[in-house]
Design a protein around this motif. Structure first.
Motif, PDB file in Angstrom:
ATOM      1  N   ASP A  55       0.971  -1.237   0.007  1.00 26.37           N
ATOM      2  CA  ASP A  55       0.055   0.009   0.007  1.00 26.37           C
ATOM      3  C   ASP A  55       0.813   1.152   0.069  1.00 26.37           C
ATOM      4  OD1 ASP A  55      -2.255  -1.434   0.049  1.00 26.37           O
ATOM      5  OD2 ASP A  55      -2.376  -1.329   2.257  1.00 26.37           O
ATOM      6  N   ILE A  56       0.651   1.974  -1.036  1.00 28.47           N
ATOM      7  CA  ILE A  56       1.426   3.429  -1.053  1.00 28.47           C
ATOM      8  C   ILE A  56       0.598   4.296  -0.962  1.00 28.47           C
ATOM      9  CG2 ILE A  56       2.879   4.598  -2.799  1.00 28.47           C
ATOM     10  CD1 ILE A  56       3.649   1.970  -4.048  1.00 28.47           C
ATOM     11  N   LEU A 116       4.562  12.453  -5.668  1.00 30.31           N
ATOM     12  CA  LEU A 116       4.410  13.137  -7.030  1.00 30.31           C
ATOM     13  C   LEU A 116       3.872  11.721  -7.761  1.00 30.31           C
ATOM     14  CD1 LEU A 116       4.631  15.383  -9.058  1.00 30.31           C
ATOM     15  CD2 LEU A 116       6.790  14.279  -9.646  1.00 30.31           C
ATOM     16  N   GLY A 117       4.306  10.710  -7.690  1.00 24.74           N
ATOM     17  CA  GLY A 117       3.591   9.615  -8.371  1.00 24.74           C
ATOM     18  C   GLY A 117       4.165   8.375  -7.703  1.00 24.74           C
ATOM     19  N   ALA A 118       3.307   7.247  -7.956  1.00 25.10           N
ATOM     20  CA  ALA A 118       3.728   5.863  -7.565  1.00 25.10           C
ATOM     21  C   ALA A 118       3.179   4.889  -8.332  1.00 25.10           C
ATOM     22  CB  ALA A 118       2.883   5.757  -6.178  1.00 25.10           C
ATOM     23  N   GLY A 119       4.058   3.697  -8.698  1.00 27.15           N
ATOM     24  CA  GLY A 119       3.512   2.403  -9.188  1.00 27.15           C
ATOM     25  C   GLY A 119       3.628   1.315  -8.564  1.00 27.15           C
ATOM     26  N   GLY A 120       2.804   0.319  -8.582  1.00 27.61           N
ATOM     27  CA  GLY A 120       2.572  -0.767  -7.709  1.00 27.61           C
ATOM     28  C   GLY A 120       3.991  -1.815  -7.878  1.00 27.61           C
ATOM     29  N   ILE A 121       4.495  -1.780  -9.148  1.00 29.86           N
ATOM     30  CA  ILE A 121       5.913  -2.270  -9.236  1.00 29.86           C
ATOM     31  C   ILE A 121       7.056  -1.231  -9.304  1.00 29.86           C
ATOM     32  CG2 ILE A 121       7.247  -3.833 -10.736  1.00 29.86           C
ATOM     33  CD1 ILE A 121       4.972  -5.396  -9.557  1.00 29.86           C
ATOM     34  N   ASP A 126      -3.122  -0.879  -2.701  1.00 27.27           N
ATOM     35  CA  ASP A 126      -3.710   0.256  -2.890  1.00 27.27           C
ATOM     36  C   ASP A 126      -2.678   1.365  -3.107  1.00 27.27           C
ATOM     37  OD1 ASP A 126      -5.873  -1.121  -2.706  1.00 27.27           O
ATOM     38  OD2 ASP A 126      -6.435  -0.547  -0.448  1.00 27.27           O
ATOM     39  N   ILE A 127      -3.115   2.516  -3.898  1.00 24.72           N
ATOM     40  CA  ILE A 127      -2.242   3.583  -4.258  1.00 24.72           C
ATOM     41  C   ILE A 127      -2.887   4.686  -4.086  1.00 24.72           C
ATOM     42  CG2 ILE A 127      -0.536   4.361  -6.026  1.00 24.72           C
ATOM     43  CD1 ILE A 127      -0.123   1.552  -7.158  1.00 24.72           C
ATOM     44  N   SER A 128      -2.282   5.675  -3.308  1.00 26.63           N
ATOM     45  CA  SER A 128      -2.940   6.946  -3.370  1.00 26.63           C
ATOM     46  C   SER A 128      -1.794   8.050  -3.376  1.00 26.63           C
ATOM     47  CB  SER A 128      -3.626   7.168  -1.966  1.00 26.63           C
ATOM     48  OG  SER A 128      -4.039   8.523  -1.922  1.00 26.63           O
ATOM     49  N   SER A 143      -3.206  -5.462 -12.476  1.00 26.89           N
ATOM     50  CA  SER A 143      -3.296  -4.702 -11.261  1.00 26.89           C
ATOM     51  C   SER A 143      -4.579  -4.810 -10.403  1.00 26.89           C
ATOM     52  CB  SER A 143      -2.928  -3.328 -11.559  1.00 26.89           C
ATOM     53  OG  SER A 143      -3.031  -2.327 -10.632  1.00 26.89           O
ATOM     54  N   PHE A 144      -4.760  -5.024  -9.226  1.00 28.98           N
ATOM     55  CA  PHE A 144      -5.974  -5.301  -8.537  1.00 28.98           C
ATOM     56  C   PHE A 144      -6.370  -4.159  -7.545  1.00 28.98           C
ATOM     57  CE2 PHE A 144      -4.319  -9.469 -10.276  1.00 28.98           C
ATOM     58  CZ  PHE A 144      -5.302  -9.847 -10.651  1.00 28.98           C
ATOM     59  N   GLY A 145      -5.656  -3.450  -6.977  1.00 28.23           N
ATOM     60  CA  GLY A 145      -5.601  -2.648  -6.107  1.00 28.23           C
ATOM     61  C   GLY A 145      -6.610  -1.275  -6.268  1.00 28.23           C
ATOM     62  N   LYS A 146      -6.738  -0.582  -5.233  1.00 26.28           N
ATOM     63  CA  LYS A 146      -7.700   0.685  -5.553  1.00 26.28           C
ATOM     64  C   LYS A 146      -6.518   1.667  -5.823  1.00 26.28           C
ATOM     65  CE  LYS A 146     -10.694   3.789  -3.146  1.00 26.28           C
ATOM     66  NZ  LYS A 146     -11.160   4.280  -1.821  1.00 26.28           N
TER      67      LYS A 146
END
Length: 245
Positions: A114-115, A119-124, A143-145, A177-180
């Protein structure tokens, strides 16, 4: 392990084989440290990182769980779970890695990280600059916010030395990708880039079109099966309201 700055202290020409071992409860003492710093012409493989917690409050710096930077290097059969948080607005965050310089090859990896923040984020991963990445058979549940939230990779851009951008070369295939995903500026299922995305940059990739987390029971079952063979799920995703990016 190693340095996060480009100097003589980062690791070169190594093969780190975790042999399926797992490192649990990784919490670095400094605000930006990943488990590994920058690696050059190296490979990290067969390693798990579970229940990691990282916090970043340094402006303009990246943050990630497993490795800070890939410099012509490879990640293979690795995974990370946990949480990454940033309270500064210009940092870039990746579930496994923060930056690629030259070339990065990421194969058969997954995250449940969970991130929040930045400025920006990617699951991998995030920020491929002065080069490209090949991401294949990878998936993310976290989940990424963030200002820009991308299911797999954030800001895939190449830069000339003068700062201008030109096209992209990174390819993402067989990624899920499955998260919110919750971006205050941009929300992208697989790959975000401010420059042109070529038609073949994303292939056989799927994400949750409802942008809501799937049930915990589904996630647990998926983890067990996907470790054995991730490719069998492409047809299943189409049946549960997940679409190609």
């Amino acid at each position: 392990i190693g340095s996060t700055t480009v100097d003589d202290s980062y690791m070169r020409n190594i093969i780190f084989d975790g042999n399926g071992y797992v490192i649990r409860n990784f919490t670095p003492e400094t605000d930006t440290e990943s488990l590994f710093g920058i690696i050059e012409n190296s490979t990290i493989k067969n390693l798990g990182l579970e229940d990691a917690y990282l916090f970043n409050n340094i402006s303009g710096h990246g943050c990630s769980a497993l490795v800070y930077g890939l410099y012509n290097s490879t990640l293979s059969n690795c995974y990370a779970t946990g949480q990454i948080t940033s309270n500064v607005s210009d940092t870039y965050i990746g579930g496994l890695f923060s930056v690629v310089v030259g070339y990065g090859d990421i194969q058969d990896c997954w995250t449940d990280v969970d991130i929040s923040g930045g400025l920006g984020a990617g699951g991998i991963g995030s920020l491929t600059m002065y080069g490209s990445a090949n991401i294949n058979n990878c998936y993310s549940f976290g989940d990424i916010s963030s200002e820009t939230a991308a299911g797999i990779i954030f800001q895939q851009t190449e830069f000339d030395p003068d700062g201008s951008t030109y096209g992209i070369a990174t390819k993402v295939t067989n990624a899920y990708s499955f998260g919110k995903l919750a971006g205050t500026m941009n929300t992208v299922g697989i790959l975000y880039s401010p420059s042109e995305i070529y038609a073949d940059s994303v292939a056989n990739c799927y994400y949750n079109s409802e942008t809501t987390s799937l049930s915990s029971n589904f996630i647990k079952k998926f983890h067990i099966i996907a470790k054995r063979q991730i490719r069998i799920f492409a047809s299943i995703f189409q049946l549960i309201n997940i679409r190609i990016d």
